[in-house]
Design an enzyme around this catalytic site. Sequence first.
Site, PDB file in Angstrom:
ATOM      1  N   LYS A 156       0.918  -1.304   0.043  1.00 58.47           N
ATOM      2  CA  LYS A 156       0.218  -0.176   0.085  1.00 58.47           C
ATOM      3  C   LYS A 156       0.824   1.318  -0.028  1.00 58.47           C
ATOM      4  O   LYS A 156       1.596   1.604   0.962  1.00 58.47           O
ATOM      5  CB  LYS A 156      -0.991  -0.008   1.154  1.00 58.47           C
ATOM      6  N   ASP A 202      -3.357   4.247  -2.292  1.00 60.73           N
ATOM      7  CA  ASP A 202      -4.331   4.820  -1.309  1.00 60.73           C
ATOM      8  C   ASP A 202      -4.344   6.286  -1.559  1.00 60.73           C
ATOM      9  O   ASP A 202      -3.662   6.952  -0.617  1.00 60.73           O
ATOM     10  CB  ASP A 202      -3.932   4.141   0.049  1.00 60.73           C
ATOM     11  N   LYS A 258      -7.247   8.039  -1.561  1.00 53.81           N
ATOM     12  CA  LYS A 258      -8.639   8.465  -1.049  1.00 53.81           C
ATOM     13  C   LYS A 258      -9.128   9.537  -1.898  1.00 53.81           C
ATOM     14  O   LYS A 258      -9.424  10.673  -1.359  1.00 53.81           O
ATOM     15  CB  LYS A 258      -8.438   8.733   0.294  1.00 53.81           C
ATOM     16  N   ASP A 263     -13.591  14.182  -5.026  1.00 50.53           N
ATOM     17  CA  ASP A 263     -14.021  15.381  -5.534  1.00 50.53           C
ATOM     18  C   ASP A 263     -15.059  15.331  -6.533  1.00 50.53           C
ATOM     19  O   ASP A 263     -15.823  14.044  -6.604  1.00 50.53           O
ATOM     20  CB  ASP A 263     -12.812  15.730  -6.497  1.00 50.53           C
ATOM     21  N   THR A 300     -12.207   5.440  10.443  1.00 53.54           N
ATOM     22  CA  THR A 300     -12.183   4.972  11.793  1.00 53.54           C
ATOM     23  C   THR A 300     -11.905   6.037  12.957  1.00 53.54           C
ATOM     24  O   THR A 300     -12.109   5.995  14.189  1.00 53.54           O
ATOM     25  CB  THR A 300     -11.228   3.646  11.954  1.00 53.54           C
ATOM     26  N   ARG A 360       2.736  -1.177  10.973  1.00 53.47           N
ATOM     27  CA  ARG A 360       3.693  -1.059  12.316  1.00 53.47           C
ATOM     28  C   ARG A 360       3.956  -2.597  12.893  1.00 53.47           C
ATOM     29  O   ARG A 360       5.270  -2.893  13.317  1.00 53.47           O
ATOM     30  CB  ARG A 360       3.518  -0.356  13.216  1.00 53.47           C
TER      31      ARG A 360
HETATM   32  O1  C5P Z   1       0.831   0.611  11.284  1.00 52.57           O
HETATM   33  P1  C5P Z   1      -0.734   0.087  11.256  1.00 52.57           P
HETATM   34  O2  C5P Z   1      -0.804  -1.170  11.018  1.00 52.57           O
HETATM   35  O3  C5P Z   1      -1.381   0.924  12.070  1.00 52.57           O
HETATM   36  O4  C5P Z   1      -1.065   0.759   9.744  1.00 52.57           O
HETATM   37  C1  C5P Z   1      -2.393   0.758   9.164  1.00 52.57           C
HETATM   38  C2  C5P Z   1      -2.420   1.417   7.906  1.00 52.57           C
HETATM   39  O5  C5P Z   1      -3.798   1.563   7.604  1.00 52.57           O
HETATM   40  C3  C5P Z   1      -1.849   2.696   7.885  1.00 52.57           C
HETATM   41  O6  C5P Z   1      -1.371   3.139   6.522  1.00 52.57           O
HETATM   42  C4  C5P Z   1      -2.971   3.660   8.242  1.00 52.57           C
HETATM   43  O7  C5P Z   1      -3.039   4.947   7.406  1.00 52.57           O
HETATM   44  C5  C5P Z   1      -4.270   2.846   7.276  1.00 52.57           C
HETATM   45  N1  C5P Z   1      -5.390   3.152   7.897  1.00 52.57           N
HETATM   46  C6  C5P Z   1      -5.733   2.834   9.237  1.00 52.57           C
HETATM   47  N2  C5P Z   1      -7.081   3.141   9.589  1.00 52.57           N
HETATM   48  C7  C5P Z   1      -8.263   3.496   8.682  1.00 52.57           C
HETATM   49  C8  C5P Z   1      -7.759   3.522   7.415  1.00 52.57           C
HETATM   50  C9  C5P Z   1      -6.420   3.394   7.036  1.00 52.57           C
HETATM   51  O8  C5P Z   1      -4.950   2.532  10.062  1.00 52.57           O
HETATM   52  N3  C5P Z   1      -9.149   3.590   9.075  1.00 52.57           N
END
Ligand code: C5P
Length: 233
Positions: free
Chosen positions: A34, A62, A64, A67, A117, A208
Site C-alpha cells: 500500500k 491509497d 482516497k 472530488d 475509523t 507497524r
Molecule cells: O501501522 P498500522 O498497522 O496501524 O497501519 C495501518 C495502515 O492502515 C496505515 O497506513 C493507516 O493509514 C491505514 N489506515 C488505518 N485506519 C483506517 C484507514 C487506514 O489505520 N481507518
Amino acid sequence: MKSLSPIILALDTDDISVAQSWIELTRESIDIYKVGLEFFLKHGATGLQRLRESSNFELFLDLKLHDIPNTVSGAVASISHLSPRFLTVHAAGGAKMVQAAVDKRPEIAITAVTVLTSLDQEQLLAMGVALTPIDYAIALAKNSVAAGARAIVCSPLEVEAIRQAVGPGIELITPGVRPLDAEVGDQSRVMTPQDALSAGANYLVIGRPITSYYQKSSEAMRERAIEIRESLR
Ligand code: C5P
C-alpha cells in the site's frame, strides 16, 4: 493462478530506499503493497515507478480521491499507467463520483473507503450525519458497490455487517488489525488478523506490527512477516 497473500503491507515511509528494503525483505510472504499520500505526495508517480522497477509487486494505491466526478475521472486517468490493483476513493463522494472512477478504468478495482475509523458518533452528528458509524458505513458500502466499486475499506469490527450487506463478490480490506503480541499504538478499535479474516475480510492492511521490526534488524522484519503470514494459513 497462485492466490495472493492476505497481507497488504503499508509502506508508511517517505524514504524510497527504506520502502525498497521493506519490499525486498517481505516479498516472500506479501504480494500487495500500500502506497499512500505520505509517499506519493513526496515522490509522485516517478518515485513509485522506481520502487516497482526494483521489485515486482501488486499496488494498492491509497489516494482516497474525493472530488466532483469529472475531476476524479481525470485523476484516475493520470495514475492509470501505474496499473494499481486497488485504487481508493472516498465513498462519501457519492455514487456518481465512484462510477466516474470505475468508468474511466474498469480494469482497476475502485476501492471505496467508508467511514474513517477516526470518526466517532459524536463527530458524525456534528457533521449532520445522524446514523451510527456502522449504519453509515453499510449505507456507503452499498451505494459504492451499486456504482461499480469492487472493494471496500472498512474497520474490522464492521466487516461482518458489510459482508452481509454487499455479498460475497466484493473484496473487503481492513486496517486496524493487531496480532495478539503487537502494540496497539494509536489504533483504538482493533482485531487480530485471524479474527478479521474469519469475519469475512479478504485482505488486511498491516503496517507497524511488521515494519517496526526493521529497527531491530532486517532479518527480524523478514521473519516477522513470515510469522504473521504463516499464522493466517
Ligand atoms: O501501522 P498500522 O498497522 O496501524 O497501519 C495501518 C495502515 O492502515 C496505515 O497506513 C493507516 O493509514 C491505514 N489506515 C488505518 N485506519 C483506517 C484507514 C487506514 O489505520 N481507518
